[in-house]
Motif scaffolding. Structure first.
Motif, PDB file in Angstrom:
ATOM      1  N   ILE A  26       0.804  -1.273  -0.041  1.00  0.00           N
ATOM      2  CA  ILE A  26       0.001  -0.002   0.068  1.00  0.00           C
ATOM      3  C   ILE A  26       0.903   1.336   0.084  1.00  0.00           C
ATOM      4  O   ILE A  26       0.632   2.270  -0.642  1.00  0.00           O
ATOM      5  CB  ILE A  26      -0.858  -0.207   1.263  1.00  0.00           C
ATOM      6  CG1 ILE A  26      -2.018  -1.047   1.239  1.00  0.00           C
ATOM      7  CG2 ILE A  26      -1.622   1.302   1.293  1.00  0.00           C
ATOM      8  CD1 ILE A  26      -2.728  -1.302   2.403  1.00  0.00           C
ATOM      9  N   LYS A  45       2.317   2.097  -3.395  1.00  0.00           N
ATOM     10  CA  LYS A  45       1.187   2.705  -4.302  1.00  0.00           C
ATOM     11  C   LYS A  45       1.224   3.999  -3.838  1.00  0.00           C
ATOM     12  O   LYS A  45       1.055   4.683  -4.976  1.00  0.00           O
ATOM     13  CB  LYS A  45      -0.205   1.979  -4.011  1.00  0.00           C
ATOM     14  CG  LYS A  45      -0.255   0.504  -4.563  1.00  0.00           C
ATOM     15  CD  LYS A  45      -1.618  -0.272  -4.118  1.00  0.00           C
ATOM     16  CE  LYS A  45      -2.980   0.558  -4.309  1.00  0.00           C
ATOM     17  NZ  LYS A  45      -3.925  -0.154  -3.727  1.00  0.00           N
ATOM     18  N   GLN A  46       1.222   4.458  -2.684  1.00  0.00           N
ATOM     19  CA  GLN A  46       1.241   6.048  -2.508  1.00  0.00           C
ATOM     20  C   GLN A  46       2.702   6.656  -2.987  1.00  0.00           C
ATOM     21  O   GLN A  46       2.315   7.678  -3.615  1.00  0.00           O
ATOM     22  CB  GLN A  46       1.113   6.131  -1.043  1.00  0.00           C
ATOM     23  CG  GLN A  46      -0.241   6.203  -0.369  1.00  0.00           C
ATOM     24  CD  GLN A  46      -0.070   6.722   1.103  1.00  0.00           C
ATOM     25  OE1 GLN A  46       0.401   6.174   2.052  1.00  0.00           O
ATOM     26  NE2 GLN A  46      -1.366   7.628   1.353  1.00  0.00           N
ATOM     27  N   GLU A  48      -6.338  10.732  -5.388  1.00  0.00           N
ATOM     28  CA  GLU A  48      -5.830   9.579  -5.585  1.00  0.00           C
ATOM     29  C   GLU A  48      -5.063   8.980  -4.195  1.00  0.00           C
ATOM     30  O   GLU A  48      -5.295   7.823  -3.809  1.00  0.00           O
ATOM     31  CB  GLU A  48      -5.024   9.088  -6.737  1.00  0.00           C
ATOM     32  CG  GLU A  48      -5.865   9.264  -7.933  1.00  0.00           C
ATOM     33  CD  GLU A  48      -4.854   9.113  -9.284  1.00  0.00           C
ATOM     34  OE1 GLU A  48      -3.881   8.417  -9.215  1.00  0.00           O
ATOM     35  OE2 GLU A  48      -5.572   9.420 -10.254  1.00  0.00           O
ATOM     36  N   VAL A  75      -5.616   5.976  -1.253  1.00  0.00           N
ATOM     37  CA  VAL A  75      -4.633   4.777  -0.698  1.00  0.00           C
ATOM     38  C   VAL A  75      -4.319   5.073   0.444  1.00  0.00           C
ATOM     39  O   VAL A  75      -4.251   4.125   1.134  1.00  0.00           O
ATOM     40  CB  VAL A  75      -3.429   4.923  -1.728  1.00  0.00           C
ATOM     41  CG1 VAL A  75      -2.509   3.982  -1.459  1.00  0.00           C
ATOM     42  CG2 VAL A  75      -3.723   4.881  -3.063  1.00  0.00           C
ATOM     43  N   GLU A 131      -6.900   3.393   2.352  1.00  0.00           N
ATOM     44  CA  GLU A 131      -6.572   1.859   2.270  1.00  0.00           C
ATOM     45  C   GLU A 131      -5.616   1.564   3.520  1.00  0.00           C
ATOM     46  O   GLU A 131      -5.609   0.529   4.148  1.00  0.00           O
ATOM     47  CB  GLU A 131      -6.231   1.750   1.014  1.00  0.00           C
ATOM     48  CG  GLU A 131      -5.884   0.251   0.898  1.00  0.00           C
ATOM     49  CD  GLU A 131      -5.355  -0.339  -0.801  1.00  0.00           C
ATOM     50  OE1 GLU A 131      -4.988  -1.326  -0.886  1.00  0.00           O
ATOM     51  OE2 GLU A 131      -5.170   0.641  -1.498  1.00  0.00           O
TER      52      GLU A 131
END
Length: 221
Positions: free
Chosen positions: A113, A116-117, A128, A132, A135
């Motif tokens: 995760i 992704k950030q 966006e 994340v 999440e």
């Protein structure tokens, strides 16, 4: 044979669209929600728009006043303080509940995760990033296995997202958040409860201070 799911009503679609626009600040605080214009823009009748606006008003996302109409509720200084008081307590508790049982596999998922950030640095998009970010925090909360804690954070989730979009408009804060997230992951991987709680406390406090300072600056400008 599977059950046939009930189609999402126009009212629900309008409600979701408007709420998402408010959270992302595509519709700003104080902005008037013109029922007729929204209906024309969405290509539907005014009834579902009116019903969606009423639902948003019931949930305090919108204020409806005689002679002024419906407009987006502006979060107050008191709202910011209270949301972060509760968030700080719950997220630090979540850390305490997971630190001694989190697995290496869970740590790897948190790192995924985080990556992704980190990728969002290339094409910086606040919305966006916040998705994340949610999440990341939801993963930690869910692994606490405390249903009341999870439900309370979910209840706060949309308000936290709305405030979070404000926080990471500043790219400096975006980069700081990445550093704070990796500090949380590192402390959890070492199963160091005191360090992990302190890392989460620091992260939430920095986010709160950033949002609060931006709120004060906007009020004074």
């Amino acid at each position: 044979m599977q059950k046939i799911e009930k189609a999402v009503s126009y009212k629900e679609k309008v409600y979701r669209e408007l709420k998402t626009a408010i959270i992302s600040q595509r519709i700003k605080a104080g902005e008037i929600l013109n029922e007729r214009k929204l209906a024309e823009k969405l290509g539907i009748s005014r009834t579902p728009v009116r019903e969606a606006i009423q639902q948003l008003a019931n949930e305090k996302w919108v204020i409806i006043e005689p002679y002024r109409g419906a407009y987006v509720y502006e979060l107050t200084e008191k709202d910011i303080i209270e949301v972060f008081q509760v968030r700080l307590a719950l997220e630090c508790l979540a850390i305490e509940l997971i630190v001694n049982k989190i697995s290496e596999e869970d740590i790897e998922k948190l790192k995924d995760i985080f990556r992704k950030q980190e990728k969002l640095k290339e094409k910086y998009k606040a919305e966006e990033f916040i998705e994340v970010d949610r999440e990341f925090h939801t993963f930690i909360a869910n692994h606490s296995e405390n249903t009341i804690l999870i439900d309370m954070l979910n209840e706060l989730g949309d308000i936290i997202r709305r405030l979070g979009v404000q926080a990471v408009q500043d790219k400096k804060r975006f980069m700081e958040t990445l550093d704070e997230h990796i500090a949380i992951i590192d402390a959890l991987s070492m199963k160091d409860e005191a360090k992990a709680v302190e890392a989460m406390k620091y992260h939430i406090t920095k986010t709160r201070d950033n949002i609060y300072n931006r709120y004060i600056e906007n009020k004074e400008s």
